[in-house]
Each structure stands twice: as C-alpha cells, then as structure tokens.
Design a protein around this motif. Sequence first.
Motif, mmCIF file in Angstrom:
data_model
loop_
_atom_site.group_PDB
_atom_site.id
_atom_site.type_symbol
_atom_site.label_atom_id
_atom_site.label_comp_id
_atom_site.label_asym_id
_atom_site.label_seq_id
_atom_site.Cartn_x
_atom_site.Cartn_y
_atom_site.Cartn_z
ATOM 1 N N HIS B 14 0.816 -1.221 0.000
ATOM 2 C CA HIS B 14 0.000 0.000 0.000
ATOM 3 C C HIS B 14 0.847 1.269 0.000
ATOM 4 O O HIS B 14 0.302 2.371 0.043
ATOM 5 C CB HIS B 14 -0.914 0.033 1.238
ATOM 6 N N TYR B 15 2.176 1.109 -0.029
ATOM 7 C CA TYR B 15 3.047 2.277 0.168
ATOM 8 C C TYR B 15 2.801 3.382 -0.870
ATOM 9 O O TYR B 15 2.730 4.560 -0.511
ATOM 10 C CB TYR B 15 4.528 1.868 0.127
ATOM 11 N N GLY B 22 -2.072 9.608 1.790
ATOM 12 C CA GLY B 22 -1.980 9.615 3.247
ATOM 13 C C GLY B 22 -3.020 8.701 3.875
ATOM 14 O O GLY B 22 -3.510 7.776 3.229
ATOM 15 N N LEU B 23 -3.357 8.969 5.117
ATOM 16 C CA LEU B 23 -4.282 8.112 5.850
ATOM 17 C C LEU B 23 -5.450 8.916 6.398
ATOM 18 O O LEU B 23 -5.310 10.105 6.679
ATOM 19 C CB LEU B 23 -3.559 7.454 7.017
ATOM 20 N N VAL B 45 7.245 6.822 3.557
ATOM 21 C CA VAL B 45 5.858 6.500 3.941
ATOM 22 C C VAL B 45 5.606 6.906 5.397
ATOM 23 O O VAL B 45 4.581 7.516 5.726
ATOM 24 C CB VAL B 45 5.569 4.994 3.739
ATOM 25 N N LEU B 46 6.565 6.577 6.245
ATOM 26 C CA LEU B 46 6.392 6.910 7.665
ATOM 27 C C LEU B 46 6.291 8.424 7.866
ATOM 28 O O LEU B 46 5.455 8.910 8.630
ATOM 29 C CB LEU B 46 7.587 6.335 8.440
ATOM 30 N N GLU B 47 7.139 9.160 7.170
ATOM 31 C CA GLU B 47 7.098 10.624 7.263
ATOM 32 C C GLU B 47 5.742 11.152 6.775
ATOM 33 O O GLU B 47 5.175 12.077 7.351
ATOM 34 C CB GLU B 47 8.217 11.249 6.429
ATOM 35 N N PRO B 250 -5.999 -7.317 1.593
ATOM 36 C CA PRO B 250 -6.981 -6.548 0.816
ATOM 37 C C PRO B 250 -6.375 -5.221 0.352
ATOM 38 O O PRO B 250 -5.263 -4.875 0.735
ATOM 39 C CB PRO B 250 -8.109 -6.301 1.823
ATOM 40 N N SER B 251 -7.150 -4.489 -0.448
ATOM 41 C CA SER B 251 -6.703 -3.154 -0.857
ATOM 42 C C SER B 251 -6.651 -2.247 0.374
ATOM 43 O O SER B 251 -7.191 -2.577 1.436
ATOM 44 C CB SER B 251 -7.698 -2.581 -1.864
ATOM 45 N N LEU B 252 -6.027 -1.092 0.210
ATOM 46 C CA LEU B 252 -5.984 -0.126 1.314
ATOM 47 C C LEU B 252 -7.400 0.243 1.728
ATOM 48 O O LEU B 252 -7.713 0.315 2.932
ATOM 49 C CB LEU B 252 -5.194 1.116 0.881
#
Lengths: 246, 275
Positions: B14-15, B22-23, B45-47, B250-252
């Motif tokens: 998912h990266y 984002g989330l 990704v974490l940033e 699964p997908s994001l």
Amino acid sequence: MTDLQTLQRDFWRAVRFDPTPTDALAHFEGDERMSSAERLAVYRNMYWYRQVEALGETFPQLREALGGEPFTKLACRYLRAHPSARPTLEHVGQFLPAFAAEHAPAHAGLCRLEWARVEALVSRDPAQIATAAGIDPTSFGTSRVRFVPSLSVVEVDSAALTAYDETHEPREIYEVAVWRRRFTVRQLVLEPEEAAALALARTGEPVAAVLASFNGDEAGIRRAFQMMSRWLERQWIETFEPIPSS
Amino acid sequence: MSTAGHGISLKSSHYDELLERGLTVEWAEALTENFLDRGGRPSAVLERVRADAQIILHGVSMSIGGLDPFDPAYFRALKELRRRIDAAFISDHLCFGSVGGHQGHDLWPLPMNEDSLTHLVARVREAQDRLGERLVIENVSAYVTYRESDMSEPAFLSALLEEADAGMLLDVNNVYVSSRNLGFDPIAYIDALPRDRVRYIHLAGHADHGTHLVDNHGSPVCDEVWALYAHAIARLGSTPTIVEWDSNLPSLDGLLAESEEARRREARALEARAA
C-alpha cells in the motif's frame, strides 16, 4: 523444575529438527486432539516456511532460475548451515551468495546481484546529493568522493545479466554498479575503465588520482571528466569531502 | 496524545497509495523491523503518514522473554526511529524469538511460572531502561503449553505488567486463537486482565486447520472475535484499535473499511455499556 535455558534450547531443537527429539518433547503438553509433537510441528512448519519464503522474496530470480523445488532444497540446506542472526527477515539471506558459490556455483553471480539489489533497497538515504554547481574548483582535485550509501559494485557472469534481460557484450566477468535512486533500485554494467576508476574512488583516493587513472592523452582526459559528470547525473555522489591532512 | 481512535497496520503493497493520499484514520502501526536503519520508500511512507496519524512501532524481534543479551544496536536504532517519528507507543510480544544468537522470526511461547516471571520482569525493565520509556506487551497466539507452567496467562501477564510497570497490547484474535487451541474461556481471560494497563487493541483474522487455528492475519475478523472485541470494549472503555493483515492482503480501502467496522462496533459496545 527445568530451567528456562533448557526449555528454550529444547524448543529451538523442536523447531529445527524433524522429528522433535524425544527428550525435548517431554517438556510440552498434548491432548487427545493434538499430541505435543503435532503442536510443536505447527511452530516448525512456520519457522521453515517463513524463512524459505523470505529467501524466495529476496532472491526471486534465483528461485526462477533454479525452479521451485530445487530452490526450496537449496534454501533449507542454507538455513541448516546459517540460522538467521539478524532481526530483519531479508537479512536471512545475507550469507546465501557465499553459500551459493560453493553449492550452486552456476548461479552464484545472480545470487550476488540480487543480494546487492536488496542491500541497495534497504540502505539509508544519502544526507545530500552532490551537484556540479556545488563543486569547489579550488579543492576538487584534492578532495575525495563520498558515495551514496546504496552504491555497491558486484562481479557477475553473463547468466546473471541474462536473468535481468541486460544486453551485454561477451566477457568472462562483468562489474555491475547497483544503487537506489529515490525509491527505485538500478543497476548498470560498467566498462572496465570506469570500474577501475570507481574502485579507486571508493578506496578514498583523491579525485585527481581517480581522473589520472585514465590515459593521459586528450581523449582519456575527456573520458575521465565525462565519467565524473555521469556519476553526478546518476546521483552516485553524496559529497566531495576534503582529505584530512595526516 | 489521543487515547482513542482506530487505525491499520502499514503494508508495503500500500506504500505508493499511502504516499499519494496519506491516511484517514487516527492510528498507523508500523512493523518496527521494516523501518529500522533504512531509507527509501518505507522511510518516506512513515514521514507522510505521521502527518495524518499517530504512529505505533510494533516489533517482532526484541525477544523479550529470551535469554540472549539484548542487541544494543537494535535498541539504538529503535530509540532513534521512535524519536524521529515521535511514536506514541513501542510494542512487542510476550514471547522469545532467539536462542543462542539465532533468530526464529517467530513468536515462541514462554512457560508461565515464577522463574519465567522473574526473568521477564528483569528483561522488560532492562528494555524500558534502554528505551527510556514504557513498553507495551502483546499476548501471542499459542499452539502448545509447557508442563512447567503453573500460572494462567492473564495472571502471569497481570503480574508482569504490574511489576515491570509496562502497558499491554490486547490482541483479541490471539486470545480467541489460543483459547481454541489450548482450551480456555476467552471471556474469563479478558475479564482477568488489568484494565488500566491496556494501551491498545489488535484485531485480525486466522485460518481454521480443523484441529487448530493458525494466527495468519489473512482473513477478515470473524464473528466470534468481533463478539470478544465488544466484550473487551465494554470492560475497558474506548481503546485505540488496530486492524492487522499480513497475508491475502486486501486493498488499502478494504483495510480501512474493516477499521471503520471496528469503529462502529466499538461505538455500539460503548452505547450498550452506558445503557
């Protein structure tokens, strides 16, 4: 009461050996649904499956070249000889290139190339990327090149390059530069002249000495500076740093 | 720091999407070992994600119950990563995972007895001293028990958390899997845990092999685990909850949908509790 060291050592033996040694089995409970041996086999299967899978993900071209079953056999022999010693799963394969050189020599070059790609993928980001505009001409010749952390050079054979669909001239040995640019791992077959200069630069020799490794005629000097320019374009160079006086 | 909300574990497939969009949840759990001492996409990704969500660093290789000395390099790198991304929690498992310097890359069970407890308390304290903060410890799925065990797991965990002053990550799926494999009452397990020590919850799926369940994080949360989750929320109150997947991913959006389902079920459990 059996001490913790014995219990953990025997759990390890139960996971590594099939069947579980009888004395190790004695520490564990089973029931009518599953014996202790069957219960320990759940862990044993996970141990081998997870690590063989990890090796397959780290060395996909090697798995493809060998085929599934021979790859699994090689992976199991390797894991018996080299139990993992690092917390990260991809590092399970850190000694596979050397192991393959002995046990699957026809595929050793491919194995080295795949491992170099993994190391490039997980390496630290460079602190900066050098640019031509940032070069100080007064100290350029006496400075040394600090390369980005992901850059490495690996010796491979023709079969390794074929596995990656790299077009290449016939040679016995190829030196391949592997590095990561932003998120993508790249590789490049080096000409012998450039490979020699890069090896010199990576030992910390000053830029002037690296450039002087080319023929001293006009064409050689041009090639030397073109090479340095390509290193900058490929983003191989983190910085040019002064060499401390001894 | 929020003490509620929902989230997902970060998966490499998912990266690209995470970098782009984002989330939209409050929590993101990062598998520590995938981010230690490395740059490239995981670091980016974490940033990116920390701009939207609080990060939890969830490890699998500390080998808290092991006898090998802790690896100073691992702790240095973990501490540095925790500082860089301002992680809300550092969690790992109630297990051992290395023997004689060899890594198992698995979560192996410990005997539940006084000897083991004494060892664990010292190890958790040492880990916390090295990190300069409290650890959060997760119950693992188990497939076998030791003849040497003479304590229940909740009693063992309660004593450990109290004596080492640590937090708990309650994995509801692991409680269910172990209860089926080892034959105990999962409700009684949750009721016996120290309520004030639980920092967050894991939900996941498992595979049914007939004779036993395997905690493979490869299917949706099942009805029995949802029911157990509702029971845990009724007892604990609102608690950060992470949905975990590791296989058959699964997908994001699929992952986020299951996290939203957890949010709805938590709300219902809290309403029932208030009524």
